[in-house]
Design an enzyme around this catalytic site. Structure first.
Site, short mmCIF file in Angstrom:
data_model
loop_
_atom_site.label_atom_id
_atom_site.label_comp_id
_atom_site.label_asym_id
_atom_site.label_seq_id
_atom_site.Cartn_x
_atom_site.Cartn_y
_atom_site.Cartn_z
N ASP A 27 17.18 -23.68 46.66
CA ASP A 27 16.09 -22.71 46.78
C ASP A 27 16.60 -21.44 46.14
OD1 ASP A 27 14.12 -24.20 48.20
OD2 ASP A 27 15.38 -24.04 49.99
N TYR B 145 19.91 -21.61 37.44
CA TYR B 145 19.88 -23.04 37.78
C TYR B 145 19.20 -23.86 36.67
CZ TYR B 145 21.58 -21.95 42.44
OH TYR B 145 22.37 -21.55 43.48
N LEU C 214 24.97 -19.93 46.83
CA LEU C 214 25.99 -19.98 45.78
C LEU C 214 26.15 -18.56 45.27
CD1 LEU C 214 26.36 -22.61 42.96
CD2 LEU C 214 26.41 -20.19 42.39
N GLY D 104 30.35 -19.76 38.15
CA GLY D 104 29.11 -20.36 38.66
C GLY D 104 28.94 -21.78 38.17
N VAL E 299 29.03 -15.66 43.14
CA VAL E 299 30.28 -15.38 42.42
C VAL E 299 30.57 -13.88 42.57
CG1 VAL E 299 31.37 -15.36 40.14
CG2 VAL E 299 29.91 -17.29 40.80
N GLY F 230 30.26 -14.09 34.81
CA GLY F 230 30.31 -14.22 33.35
C GLY F 230 31.53 -14.97 32.84
C1 LIG Z 1 24.03 -16.20 39.39
C2 LIG Z 1 25.57 -16.30 39.45
C3 LIG Z 1 25.95 -17.34 40.51
C4 LIG Z 1 26.09 -16.74 38.08
O1 LIG Z 1 27.49 -16.95 38.16
P1 LIG Z 1 28.45 -16.67 36.90
O2 LIG Z 1 29.80 -17.16 37.24
O3 LIG Z 1 28.34 -15.24 36.49
O4 LIG Z 1 27.77 -17.57 35.78
P2 LIG Z 1 28.53 -18.38 34.63
O5 LIG Z 1 29.53 -17.47 33.96
O6 LIG Z 1 29.06 -19.64 35.19
O7 LIG Z 1 27.32 -18.68 33.65
C5 LIG Z 1 27.13 -19.96 33.11
C6 LIG Z 1 25.93 -19.93 32.21
O8 LIG Z 1 24.80 -19.50 32.95
C7 LIG Z 1 24.23 -18.34 32.34
N1 LIG Z 1 23.74 -17.43 33.38
C8 LIG Z 1 24.45 -16.76 34.30
N2 LIG Z 1 23.64 -16.03 35.09
C9 LIG Z 1 22.38 -16.26 34.63
C10 LIG Z 1 21.09 -15.80 34.99
N3 LIG Z 1 20.91 -14.96 36.02
N4 LIG Z 1 20.03 -16.24 34.28
C11 LIG Z 1 20.17 -17.10 33.23
N5 LIG Z 1 21.37 -17.59 32.85
C12 LIG Z 1 22.46 -17.16 33.53
C13 LIG Z 1 25.36 -17.71 31.55
O9 LIG Z 1 24.86 -16.92 30.50
C14 LIG Z 1 26.08 -18.93 31.05
O10 LIG Z 1 25.38 -19.46 29.94
P3 LIG Z 1 26.10 -20.07 28.63
O11 LIG Z 1 26.59 -21.43 29.08
O12 LIG Z 1 25.03 -20.16 27.61
O13 LIG Z 1 27.19 -19.12 28.29
C15 LIG Z 1 26.22 -14.92 39.78
O14 LIG Z 1 25.75 -13.97 38.86
C16 LIG Z 1 25.94 -14.42 41.18
O15 LIG Z 1 26.65 -14.77 42.12
N6 LIG Z 1 24.93 -13.57 41.35
C17 LIG Z 1 24.61 -13.00 42.65
C18 LIG Z 1 24.18 -14.04 43.67
C19 LIG Z 1 23.08 -14.96 43.18
O16 LIG Z 1 22.12 -14.53 42.53
N7 LIG Z 1 23.21 -16.26 43.50
C20 LIG Z 1 22.27 -17.28 43.02
C21 LIG Z 1 22.06 -18.31 44.06
S1 LIG Z 1 20.60 -18.03 45.07
#
Ligand SMILES: CC(C)(COP(=O)(O)OP(=O)(O)OC[C@H]1O[C@@H](n2cnc3c(N)ncnc32)[C@H](O)[C@@H]1OP(=O)(O)O)[C@@H](O)C(=O)NCCC(=O)NCCS
Length: 167
Positions: free
Chosen positions: A130, A140, A94, A106, A96, A102
């Site tokens: 995972d 997650y 997964l 996600g 973004v 932000g």
């Molecule tokens: C992790 C990832 C998927 C988050 O996506 P995003 O669209 O930025 O997240 P969202 O805007 O939907 O965040 C939703 C909530 O999760 C929280 N959140 C986002 N990333 C977070 C993190 N790394 N740790 C804790 N909380 C997190 C946000 O603060 C938000 O919280 P809120 O409801 O209190 O405002 C994105 O940063 C990403 O793609 N990172 C690189 C790849 C990765 O690490 N993938 C993970 C799968 S293995």
């Protein structure tokens, strides 16, 4: 400004090379591997596309999996039949794009995955992931996933519980 996203199975029309989430392996997967996995029926891939600019804002993959019942907490399984394994669906990847992080993309992808699991013809007891590192695990956890006691980066979310949570 609110995003105009459409979530759909990965197709040919978007520029996958433009996708950049900050993790090269996840960018590379979308560009080089995702279509092959779909074609070989080992994993499905869904993209959230920004209709205003024709960019992929995020994607995730789903594949059939299973969970040993012994790895789940008893309060979750005490009313279930003692099958040794329960049906699950794995979010294999997964990600973004940094331009969209932000902005809840996600969260939207997780809810979409949950909806697809709830509507799938074969029953699915839990969504599993995972997480690739502690940061991903925190993301997650925020969405209701619980770590397996013996594998802290492997996590599950009961579909029934999640449907109540995200209703
Ligand atoms: C992790 C990832 C998927 C988050 O996506 P995003 O669209 O930025 O997240 P969202 O805007 O939907 O965040 C939703 C909530 O999760 C929280 N959140 C986002 N990333 C977070 C993190 N790394 N740790 C804790 N909380 C997190 C946000 O603060 C938000 O919280 P809120 O409801 O209190 O405002 C994105 O940063 C990403 O793609 N990172 C690189 C790849 C990765 O690490 N993938 C993970 C799968 S293995």
């Amino acid at each position: 400004m609110s995003l105009d996203l459409i979530i759909e199975p990965l197709g040919g029309s978007y520029d996958r090379k433009a996708f950049s989430c900050g993790v090269l392996a996840l960018d590379h997967y979308l560009r080089e591997q995702a279509s092959q996995d779909v074609k070989r029926r080992v994993s499905n891939c869904f993209v959230a596309a920004d209709r205003d600019v024709d960019l992929i804002a995020g994607y995730y993959t789903l594949a059939a999996s299973s969970v040993p019942i012994a790895s789940l907490p008893q309060d979750l399984t005490k009313r279930l039949p003692r099958y040794p394994v329960l049906p699950a669906i794995l979010i294999g990847r997964l990600a973004v794009d940094t331009r969209y992080q932000g902005q809840r993309v996600g969260s939207i992808l997780i809810v979409d995955a949950l909806r697809r699991c709830a509507q799938a013809a074969p029953a699915c007891f839990a969504l599993i992931v995972d997480a690739k590192d502690d940061k991903a695990a925190a993301f997650y956890r925020k969405h209701g996933f619980t770590p397996f006691h013996d594998r802290p980066l492997s996590m599950f979310l009961s579909v029934a519980t999640a449907l109540k949570l995200f209703d």
